[in-house]
Enzyme design. Structure first.
Site, mmCIF file in Angstrom:
data_model
loop_
_atom_site.group_PDB
_atom_site.id
_atom_site.type_symbol
_atom_site.label_atom_id
_atom_site.label_comp_id
_atom_site.label_asym_id
_atom_site.label_seq_id
_atom_site.Cartn_x
_atom_site.Cartn_y
_atom_site.Cartn_z
ATOM 1 N N SER A 183 1.160 5.977 -6.732
ATOM 2 C CA SER A 183 2.464 5.461 -6.581
ATOM 3 C C SER A 183 3.333 6.614 -6.560
ATOM 4 O O SER A 183 3.104 7.671 -5.886
ATOM 5 C CB SER A 183 2.698 4.380 -7.491
ATOM 6 O OG SER A 183 3.807 3.746 -7.322
ATOM 7 N N HIS B 250 -1.096 -3.220 -4.401
ATOM 8 C CA HIS B 250 -0.816 -1.733 -5.121
ATOM 9 C C HIS B 250 -1.543 -1.330 -6.467
ATOM 10 O O HIS B 250 -1.493 -0.048 -7.001
ATOM 11 C CB HIS B 250 0.534 -1.742 -5.267
ATOM 12 C CG HIS B 250 1.300 -0.165 -5.577
ATOM 13 N ND1 HIS B 250 0.948 0.959 -4.731
ATOM 14 C CD2 HIS B 250 1.925 0.254 -6.651
ATOM 15 C CE1 HIS B 250 1.628 2.105 -5.508
ATOM 16 N NE2 HIS B 250 2.345 1.439 -6.513
ATOM 17 N N ASP C 179 -0.807 -2.740 0.758
ATOM 18 C CA ASP C 179 0.046 -2.127 -0.265
ATOM 19 C C ASP C 179 1.405 -1.800 0.146
ATOM 20 O O ASP C 179 1.549 -1.154 1.435
ATOM 21 C CB ASP C 179 -0.530 -0.972 -0.729
ATOM 22 C CG ASP C 179 0.093 0.073 -1.817
ATOM 23 O OD1 ASP C 179 0.949 -0.640 -2.219
ATOM 24 O OD2 ASP C 179 -0.482 0.942 -2.221
#
Length: 489
Positions: free
Chosen positions: A294, A453, A360
């Site tokens: 991320s 995610h 995602d």
């Protein structure tokens, strides 16, 4: 020769702490950027102004940053309560056992070595896959995602896992300074993989924790800065990495700026670079890798980017950079920045492995459109929900929000929930998902991009997914070919 100091020539920086509701409302009806307290822009950008689409994006960014700034304390408290409750449930063997232990007055309290983060409770695996050896092609990616996942945990747990579970050498865990936020809000840790030959030094940057308001402010800060011959980059990420408050990346800092206090080294880029210099000089054969999930992935690739700006003095460090491994990484710059990075990665033979799992959301933002101009560079190592991988120029549905994908994304999320019951029967107990992860899969039926995610699927794809092998060399842009697609039947 490259310049020894890179100053941001063209920029727009947002200052949500100085905004008022009246001024923000007026901004929507005026293209003027120069006379706004909450916007600091270069002369060129100020004269250019902003069309309605850009003003709306700035408006949303400022509002969200202001909300996170205002809610930072209650968010942290809610996160602490949730984390403590999740760890109580886990330590006591589940909700039923926690209730029985409470009745008997024998509730087991978690300590720092058994207390994991909220994200850690989604996927509690801490052991490396013992079937993947250091000489295996999968090894660096599998090690990188586990390090990226571990970065969300507290220092004691990180050190224990690295030293005692992985049998490697923990170097340090750090809280770095964001000079624009005025807080130590960027985290990373370093360790030596002594099992690899040559040895590897791993730098893992922490991503966005669910209740970390400062990290969310960084994500939504769509400030941008343009460096000469480099391109435009995401201002929020650059600030988190250690860009100086005068909008520059000097080659060196004063020694007192570099060191900060003993407990809190100040700036992520400069302190990490200094530590890498010392560690690599101790072992002339060692290399290092950068990784993150991320936001952590964005910081990892931008660290390499700033190092490339400073290659007039630090070319040798780039030559020791084995690769950048990112998982669910957002876009970090424009097309010009991508060209700059591809050229530098080719020159120094750096492998760039950008993993994207299924739907995602995060790799598909900030938008790749005319208003924001953000673009990925390098291939997307894209994996579907059966962990079948392909090398693509861009992941499917590149900007995420599309009516055409509304139903397919939710059908896929339903399959992912069903798969959570099937996979452990086929692959073993390492792939059993707990009740919290399955609850998150249910959330994914509403917002598929959030559940996709989570680190869980990125760990799985590095272990079970199609093996993507460079055909000739690790250089960026080399053709990658898939091998041995897994079956989930």
């Amino acid at each position: 020769m490259a310049s020894k100091e890179h100053v941001c020539d063209n920029y727009v920086f947002l200052k949500p702490e100085e905004v008022t509701l009246i001024e923000l409302s007026r901004f929507l009806f005026s293209s003027d950027l120069e006379n706004r307290r909450f916007i600091n822009s270069s002369e060129e950008e100020g004269k250019k102004g902003a069309n309605l689409e850009r003003r709306w994006i700035i408006f949303i960014s400022v509002v969200l940053q202001w909300v996170f700034l205002f809610c930072s304390v209650p968010m942290a408290r809610i996160g602490d309560v949730l984390q403590k409750w999740l760890n109580l449930v886990s330590t006591n063997g589940g909700p039923l056992m926690l209730f029985l232990n409470w009745l008997r007055g024998k509730v087991v309290e978690p300590d720092s070595l058994s207390s994991t983060s909220v994200l850690g409770n989604l996927d509690r695996r801490i052991e490396l896959d013992k079937s993947i050896k250091p000489e295996d092609t999968r090894y660096k990616a599998a090690l990188s995602i586990m390090a990226a996942k571990l970065s969300y945990e507290n220092k004691d747990l990180v050190q224990s896992v690295v030293n005692h579970h992985w049998k490697m050498k923990f170097v340090g865990f750090y809280n770095f300074r964001n000079g624009y936020q005025g807080r130590d809000s960027t985290q990373a840790f370093l360790f030596k993989d002594t099992l690899s030959d040559p040895n590897l030094i791993v730098v893992a940057f922490r991503g966005t924790a669910p209740f970390d308001a400062d990290a969310w402010r960084t994500d939504f800060d769509i400030s941008w800065c343009e460096f000469n011959k480099v391109g435009k980059t995401h201002g929020g990420f650059m600030k988190a990495l250690g860009m100086q408050p005068n909008n520059s990346w000097p080659l060196e800092l004063e020694s007192d700026q570099l060191q900060g206090s003993h407990q809190h080294p100040q700036f992520a880029y400069y302190t990490t670079r200094q530590m890498l210099k010392e560690l690599l000089q101790e072992n002339e054969n060692a290399k290092f890798i950068l990784t993150g999930h991320s936001l952590g992935g964005a910081l990892a690739v931008l660290f390499a980017g700033v190092l490339a700006m400073h290659d007039c003095e630090y070319a040798w460090l780039l030559e020791r950079l084995e690769g950048v491994y990112t998982f669910g990484q957002p876009r970090v710059g424009d097309g010009k920045f991508g060209v700059f990075m591809k050229e530098k990665f080719r020159k120094y033979d750096v492998r760039y492995m950008r993993y994207v799992y299924s739907n995602d959301l995060v790799p598909r933002i900030p938008y790749d459109d005319k208003a924001l101009l953000f673009k990925h560079f390098g291939p997307s190592l894209y994996y579907n929900s059966c962990y079948g991988g392909k090398v693509l120029k861009e992941e499917p549905n590149k900007n995420y929000f599309s009516l055409l994908w509304f139903i397919p994304k939710r059908l896929n999320a339903a399959w992912e929930l069903l798969r959570s019951f099937i996979l452990p029967l086929v692959r073993g107990s390492d792939y059993k998902e707990g009740w919290f992860m399955r609850f998150w899969r249910l959330v994914g039926l509403v917002i598929p991009g959030l559940a996709a995610h989570a680190p869980q699927d990125y760990v799985n794809l590095t272990r079970l997914g199609t093996l993507l092998i460079p055909k000739e060399s690790p250089r960026l842009g080399t053709l990658l070919i898939p091998k041995e697609s897994p079956k989930v039947e």
